[in-house]
Design a protein around this motif. Structure first.
Motif, PDB file in Angstrom:
ATOM      1  N   ALA A   1       8.880  17.358  70.809  1.00 48.48           N
ATOM      2  CA  ALA A   1       9.352  16.013  71.144  1.00 48.48           C
ATOM      3  C   ALA A   1      10.143  16.013  72.443  1.00 48.48           C
ATOM      4  CB  ALA A   1      10.216  15.467  70.015  1.00 48.48           C
ATOM      5  N   VAL A   2       9.939  14.958  73.211  1.00 50.16           N
ATOM      6  CA  VAL A   2      10.699  14.708  74.434  1.00 50.16           C
ATOM      7  C   VAL A   2      11.295  13.313  74.303  1.00 50.16           C
ATOM      8  CG1 VAL A   2      10.565  14.382  76.939  1.00 50.16           C
ATOM      9  CG2 VAL A   2       9.190  16.160  75.838  1.00 50.16           C
ATOM     10  N   ARG A   3      12.566  13.205  74.594  1.00 51.68           N
ATOM     11  CA  ARG A   3      13.254  11.904  74.581  1.00 51.68           C
ATOM     12  C   ARG A   3      13.790  11.671  75.986  1.00 51.68           C
ATOM     13  NH1 ARG A   3      14.226   7.148  71.542  1.00 51.68           N
ATOM     14  NH2 ARG A   3      16.024   6.233  72.531  1.00 51.68           N
ATOM     15  N   VAL A   4      13.436  10.546  76.580  1.00 53.64           N
ATOM     16  CA  VAL A   4      13.877  10.220  77.932  1.00 53.64           C
ATOM     17  C   VAL A   4      14.765   8.989  77.845  1.00 53.64           C
ATOM     18  CG1 VAL A   4      13.162   9.612  80.268  1.00 53.64           C
ATOM     19  CG2 VAL A   4      11.756  11.187  78.900  1.00 53.64           C
TER      20      VAL A   4
ATOM     21  N   ARG B   1      10.606  -6.619  83.197  1.00 45.96           N
ATOM     22  CA  ARG B   1      11.109  -5.561  82.318  1.00 45.96           C
ATOM     23  C   ARG B   1       9.942  -4.814  81.659  1.00 45.96           C
ATOM     24  NH1 ARG B   1      16.720  -6.348  81.124  1.00 45.96           N
ATOM     25  NH2 ARG B   1      16.555  -5.509  79.034  1.00 45.96           N
ATOM     26  N   ARG B   2       8.939  -5.562  81.176  1.00 44.53           N
ATOM     27  CA  ARG B   2       7.769  -4.930  80.564  1.00 44.53           C
ATOM     28  C   ARG B   2       7.031  -4.085  81.603  1.00 44.53           C
ATOM     29  NH1 ARG B   2       4.881  -9.174  79.193  1.00 44.53           N
ATOM     30  NH2 ARG B   2       3.531  -9.003  81.005  1.00 44.53           N
ATOM     31  N   HIS B   3       6.861  -4.629  82.805  1.00 40.70           N
ATOM     32  CA  HIS B   3       6.185  -3.887  83.871  1.00 40.70           C
ATOM     33  C   HIS B   3       6.924  -2.580  84.186  1.00 40.70           C
ATOM     34  CE1 HIS B   3       3.990  -3.013  87.535  1.00 40.70           C
ATOM     35  NE2 HIS B   3       5.148  -2.898  88.148  1.00 40.70           N
ATOM     36  N   THR B   4       8.246  -2.645  84.284  1.00 38.61           N
ATOM     37  CA  THR B   4       9.036  -1.442  84.559  1.00 38.61           C
ATOM     38  C   THR B   4       8.842  -0.419  83.450  1.00 38.61           C
ATOM     39  OG1 THR B   4      10.666  -2.678  85.833  1.00 38.61           O
ATOM     40  CG2 THR B   4      11.365  -0.554  84.945  1.00 38.61           C
ATOM     41  N   ARG B   5       8.957  -0.856  82.209  1.00 38.34           N
ATOM     42  CA  ARG B   5       8.805   0.048  81.064  1.00 38.34           C
ATOM     43  C   ARG B   5       7.417   0.692  81.066  1.00 38.34           C
ATOM     44  NH1 ARG B   5       8.862  -3.513  76.941  1.00 38.34           N
ATOM     45  NH2 ARG B   5       6.609  -3.386  76.756  1.00 38.34           N
ATOM     46  N   GLU B   6       6.379  -0.105  81.273  1.00 39.08           N
ATOM     47  CA  GLU B   6       5.017   0.419  81.257  1.00 39.08           C
ATOM     48  C   GLU B   6       4.752   1.349  82.432  1.00 39.08           C
ATOM     49  OE1 GLU B   6       2.655  -3.128  80.941  1.00 39.08           O
ATOM     50  OE2 GLU B   6       3.115  -3.349  78.787  1.00 39.08           O
ATOM     51  N   THR B   7       5.299   1.017  83.599  1.00 48.19           N
ATOM     52  CA  THR B   7       5.125   1.870  84.783  1.00 48.19           C
ATOM     53  C   THR B   7       5.803   3.214  84.582  1.00 48.19           C
ATOM     54  OG1 THR B   7       4.960  -0.067  86.218  1.00 48.19           O
ATOM     55  CG2 THR B   7       5.524   2.036  87.268  1.00 48.19           C
TER      56      THR B   7
ATOM     57  N   ARG C   1      19.709  -1.591  90.018  1.00 42.78           N
ATOM     58  CA  ARG C   1      18.912  -2.807  89.888  1.00 42.78           C
ATOM     59  C   ARG C   1      18.831  -3.203  88.419  1.00 42.78           C
ATOM     60  NH1 ARG C   1      19.331  -1.983  94.554  1.00 42.78           N
ATOM     61  NH2 ARG C   1      17.845  -2.321  96.234  1.00 42.78           N
ATOM     62  N   HIS C   2      18.904  -4.503  88.177  1.00 45.60           N
ATOM     63  CA  HIS C   2      18.751  -5.080  86.838  1.00 45.60           C
ATOM     64  C   HIS C   2      17.798  -6.259  86.932  1.00 45.60           C
ATOM     65  CE1 HIS C   2      23.129  -3.788  85.685  1.00 45.60           C
ATOM     66  NE2 HIS C   2      22.343  -2.757  85.853  1.00 45.60           N
ATOM     67  N   THR C   3      17.202  -6.599  85.816  1.00 45.27           N
ATOM     68  CA  THR C   3      16.400  -7.810  85.762  1.00 45.27           C
ATOM     69  C   THR C   3      16.475  -8.393  84.361  1.00 45.27           C
ATOM     70  OG1 THR C   3      14.238  -8.806  86.161  1.00 45.27           O
ATOM     71  CG2 THR C   3      14.243  -6.608  85.197  1.00 45.27           C
ATOM     72  N   GLN C   4      16.378  -9.682  84.285  1.00 43.27           N
ATOM     73  CA  GLN C   4      16.326 -10.374  83.000  1.00 43.27           C
ATOM     74  C   GLN C   4      14.930 -10.929  82.725  1.00 43.27           C
ATOM     75  OE1 GLN C   4      18.864 -10.192  80.797  1.00 43.27           O
ATOM     76  NE2 GLN C   4      19.737  -8.895  82.398  1.00 43.27           N
ATOM     77  N   ASP C   5      14.058 -10.866  83.721  1.00 37.84           N
ATOM     78  CA  ASP C   5      12.708 -11.403  83.582  1.00 37.84           C
ATOM     79  C   ASP C   5      11.896 -10.512  82.634  1.00 37.84           C
ATOM     80  OD1 ASP C   5      10.260 -12.714  83.974  1.00 37.84           O
ATOM     81  OD2 ASP C   5       9.814 -11.518  85.766  1.00 37.84           O
ATOM     82  N   PRO C   6      11.453 -11.046  81.490  1.00 36.85           N
ATOM     83  CA  PRO C   6      10.725 -10.231  80.512  1.00 36.85           C
ATOM     84  C   PRO C   6       9.466  -9.571  81.081  1.00 36.85           C
ATOM     85  CG  PRO C   6      11.332 -12.335  79.546  1.00 36.85           C
ATOM     86  CD  PRO C   6      11.662 -12.419  81.007  1.00 36.85           C
ATOM     87  N   ARG C   7       8.754 -10.268  81.962  1.00 35.01           N
ATOM     88  CA  ARG C   7       7.547  -9.663  82.555  1.00 35.01           C
ATOM     89  C   ARG C   7       7.897  -8.475  83.443  1.00 35.01           C
ATOM     90  NH1 ARG C   7       5.223 -14.927  85.069  1.00 35.01           N
ATOM     91  NH2 ARG C   7       7.448 -14.975  85.434  1.00 35.01           N
TER      92      ARG C   7
ATOM     93  N   GLU D   1       9.389   9.676  73.613  1.00 35.64           N
ATOM     94  CA  GLU D   1      10.051   8.378  73.477  1.00 35.64           C
ATOM     95  C   GLU D   1      10.843   8.126  74.751  1.00 35.64           C
ATOM     96  OE1 GLU D   1      12.331   7.622  69.993  1.00 35.64           O
ATOM     97  OE2 GLU D   1      10.794   8.454  68.661  1.00 35.64           O
ATOM     98  N   LEU D   2      10.901   6.853  75.146  1.00 34.15           N
ATOM     99  CA  LEU D   2      11.584   6.430  76.369  1.00 34.15           C
ATOM    100  C   LEU D   2      12.381   5.180  76.069  1.00 34.15           C
ATOM    101  CD1 LEU D   2      11.858   5.975  79.580  1.00 34.15           C
ATOM    102  CD2 LEU D   2       9.705   4.716  79.358  1.00 34.15           C
ATOM    103  N   HIS D   3      13.600   5.126  76.574  1.00 37.73           N
ATOM    104  CA  HIS D   3      14.300   3.842  76.575  1.00 37.73           C
ATOM    105  C   HIS D   3      15.143   3.735  77.840  1.00 37.73           C
ATOM    106  CE1 HIS D   3      18.163   5.555  75.038  1.00 37.73           C
ATOM    107  NE2 HIS D   3      18.676   4.475  75.571  1.00 37.73           N
ATOM    108  N   ILE D   4      15.394   2.494  78.216  1.00 37.60           N
ATOM    109  CA  ILE D   4      16.103   2.193  79.466  1.00 37.60           C
ATOM    110  C   ILE D   4      17.332   1.364  79.144  1.00 37.60           C
ATOM    111  CG2 ILE D   4      15.921   1.063  81.726  1.00 37.60           C
ATOM    112  CD1 ILE D   4      12.786   1.364  81.335  1.00 37.60           C
ATOM    113  N   ASP D   5      18.473   1.808  79.639  1.00 34.34           N
ATOM    114  CA  ASP D   5      19.717   1.043  79.545  1.00 34.34           C
ATOM    115  C   ASP D   5      20.046   0.499  80.929  1.00 34.34           C
ATOM    116  OD1 ASP D   5      20.294   1.554  76.837  1.00 34.34           O
ATOM    117  OD2 ASP D   5      21.285   3.440  77.325  1.00 34.34           O
TER     118      ASP D   5
END
Length: 140
Positions: free
Chosen positions: A61-64, A79-85, A71-77, A102-106
């Motif tokens: 397992a790798v956890r990132v 945010r999804r693009h960043t996560r998928e990229t 940079r921050h954004t509130q735009d859901p699209r 697993e990946l998560h972004i704070d």
């Protein structure tokens, strides 16, 4: 600043793997204009008996954990693009090598961030571009 913590099993990443992954991560952020020195990638080796998924040891397992500060954004699209990229960026270094990932972004508040005692310049400002060009923070 993007700060990446990569928690991984022993032997998952040799020095060459670490260099390639950190270069890929850095390239992602510099392409959107961040100074290279903003990008930090830390590798944390975790013994298989200390990395549990679903209550069981998991030796592959790798956890990132990514902390975005610059940079921050509130735009859901966006945010999804960043996560998928970022997931696609990780795939050759994780899932395509047979590792569970697993990946998560704070997003850390920008006003709680300093570099060398300096408050970073506003995003996309001339000073930030100078920092990127010089690859170092300078008073402004």
């Amino acid at each position: 600043m993007p700060l990446w913590h990569v928690y991984h099993p022993p032997g998952a990443y040799d020095p060459g793997h670490k260099q390639r992954l950190s270069a890929d991560v850095t390239g992602f952020y510099t392409r959107v204009g961040l100074p290279k020195f903003y990008v930090i990638v830390l590798f944390h080796e975790v013994a298989a008996d200390s990395f549990h998924v679903g209550g069981e040891p998991h030796g592959q397992a790798v956890r990132v954990v990514v902390e975005h500060i610059a940079r921050h954004t509130q735009d859901p699209r966006h945010r999804r693009h960043t996560r998928e990229t970022l997931a696609a960026l990780l795939a050759p270094h994780t899932t395509e090598r047979g590792l569970y990932c697993e990946l998560h972004i704070d997003e850390t508040p920008q006003d709680l961030w300093m570099i060398d005692g300096l408050t970073p310049p506003p995003p996309d400002s001339e000073t930030e571009r100078a920092w990127a060009r010089d690859n170092r923070p300078t008073p402004y």
